[in-house]
Design an enzyme around this catalytic site. Sequence first.
Site, PDB file in Angstrom:
ATOM      1  N   GLU A  83     -12.775  59.773   2.369  1.00  0.00           N
ATOM      2  CA  GLU A  83     -12.506  59.115   1.247  1.00  0.00           C
ATOM      3  C   GLU A  83     -13.574  58.329   0.880  1.00  0.00           C
ATOM      4  O   GLU A  83     -14.275  57.544   1.834  1.00  0.00           O
ATOM      5  CB  GLU A  83     -11.426  58.167   1.713  1.00  0.00           C
ATOM      6  N   CYS A  84     -14.267  58.346  -0.271  1.00  0.00           N
ATOM      7  CA  CYS A  84     -15.448  57.487  -0.803  1.00  0.00           C
ATOM      8  C   CYS A  84     -16.577  57.480  -0.016  1.00  0.00           C
ATOM      9  O   CYS A  84     -17.439  58.398  -0.287  1.00  0.00           O
ATOM     10  CB  CYS A  84     -14.645  56.101  -0.992  1.00  0.00           C
TER      11      CYS A  84
END
Length: 453
Positions: free
Chosen positions: A342-343
Site C-alpha cells: 500500500e502506497c
Amino acid sequence: MTPAEAWALPRLVVAAPASGHGKTTVATGLLAALRRRGLTVSPHKVGPDYIDPGYHALAAGRPGRNLDPWLVGEGRVAPLLRHGASTPTPADVAVVEGVMGLHDGAVGRRGYASTAHVARLIGAPVLLVLDTTAQGRSAAALVLGLRAFDPEVRIGGVVLNRVGSPRHETLLRDALHEIGVPVLGAVTRTAEVAAPSRHLGLVPVAERAPESLAVVDALADLVTSTVDLDAVLDLARTAPPLTVPAWDPATAVGGPAGQNRPVVAVAGGPAFTFSYAETTELLTAAGADVVTVDPLRDPALPSGTRAVVLGGGFPEVHAEALSANASLRADLAAFDGPVVAECAGLLYLGKSLEGAPMCGRLDHTARMTGRLTLGYRDAVAAVDSPVHTAGERVRGHEFHRTVTDPGHGQHPAWRFDDADYGFVSGRVHASYLHTHWAGHPYAARRLVEAATR
C-alpha cells in the site's frame, strides 16, 4: 469481564471547530498527563490518520488505534473502541482525538465518518479545543452553533487555546459561562508546544524517537499546568456504559487458516510507519507468525518468510537509504510468495523512486509532485489477487504527493471513479489505496491461506 458485560469505560472525544485549533496538542498532552497520574489510558484517533496515533502511543504506552466508520463500518466502531481499551489490559479512561472540524466527514455524505459521527457511535462527550486568536465573545456564539447543529453530540467542556492575556481569558470564560459550557483549561500563545511537520503532516514518531519523547513530555507538562484534569475525568465519567461486545480478531477471521503457521513479514522502521494495530492481530489470529522487517536496515527477509506486507510511510524521504540496501531489494525482487503493498510499498516495489533504484518487482517509476492526493475511496477489486476476489467492494483512502508512471498495470488492483488504479502482477497486489483490514478481515485470512500454498 466477559465481552458481553456492560463496561463503564470513562471516555471523551477531543474535537475542534476546524483543523489547526490544537486537537493533537491537547489530546496527546492529556494522554501523557493522565498516564503520569498512574492511570491506564487508551488512545484513539478518528479517521484514517497514521501519524497522530504514533504520538498517542508514545504518550499512553500502548498502541494508538483508529476509529473510522468509512473504513470499518458503523457497527464496528464501538466494538473496536472496546477492544483497544481492553488490550492488552483494561484502561481506566479512553481519549479519542477527532479529525478536522467537529462535523467534517466524507465529502457529500452529511457528516458520515466525522468526529461528531464517531462521538455518537461511542456515546462519548466532547471536549472542544478552541483557537481563540483574534476572538472574544464571539467564541461563545461559535460553540453555541456547534452544539445546536447536532443536539445528539454533547459538548461537555472547552479548552481555550492561544489565549492572548489574562483579560482575554476572563472575557472568554464569561462568554462561555453565559451559554452554560464550562471552560476546563486555557493555554496561552506563548506556552504552545509544536512537533515538527513536513509535506504530509507531523514527522512520524519512529523517525525522531528522542525528540518525540521530549515533545510528549512537554505536552504533558503543558496540559498538567493549564487543564483541570479532575474536571476532564469527571466529564469522561459521564459517558454511558459500553454494552457492545469487544471486537475480536479470531472471530473476525474465523480462526486459523491451517495447522502450519507461515511467517508473514510486515514492513516497519522509519520508512514504513503507516499501519493499523489490527492488521497484525488479524494475521496472527488467521494463523500467521508475524515478523517485522525494516527495509532500511535488514539485509534479507526473515527466515522462512512466506508472505510480505508492505504498508505505508515516507519512502520518498528515505529513498537513497532504501536504495542502498541492495540485498533486501534483490530478496524482494526474487520472492515468489504473496505480497501486499500500500502506497509506500507500491513505490518501493517499482523500478525507481525519485531516480533511486528500488526493488524492480513492478514496472513503474515514481516521483514527487506538488499535488496532494487525499480522500476516501469506494473501490472495487478489478481482478483476483492474494487478498481480494474480483468484484469485491472495499472502502479505503489515499494520502500521497507522488505519482507512478504508469498509474496502473495491465491487471489493475482497483477500479473507482470510472478509472483503473494499481497493479496485480503474479502474486503481488500493490496500489496507493490504504485499507483497514478490520473492515474486511477476509483479506488477512486470504493472505495467510495464500502463504500456506
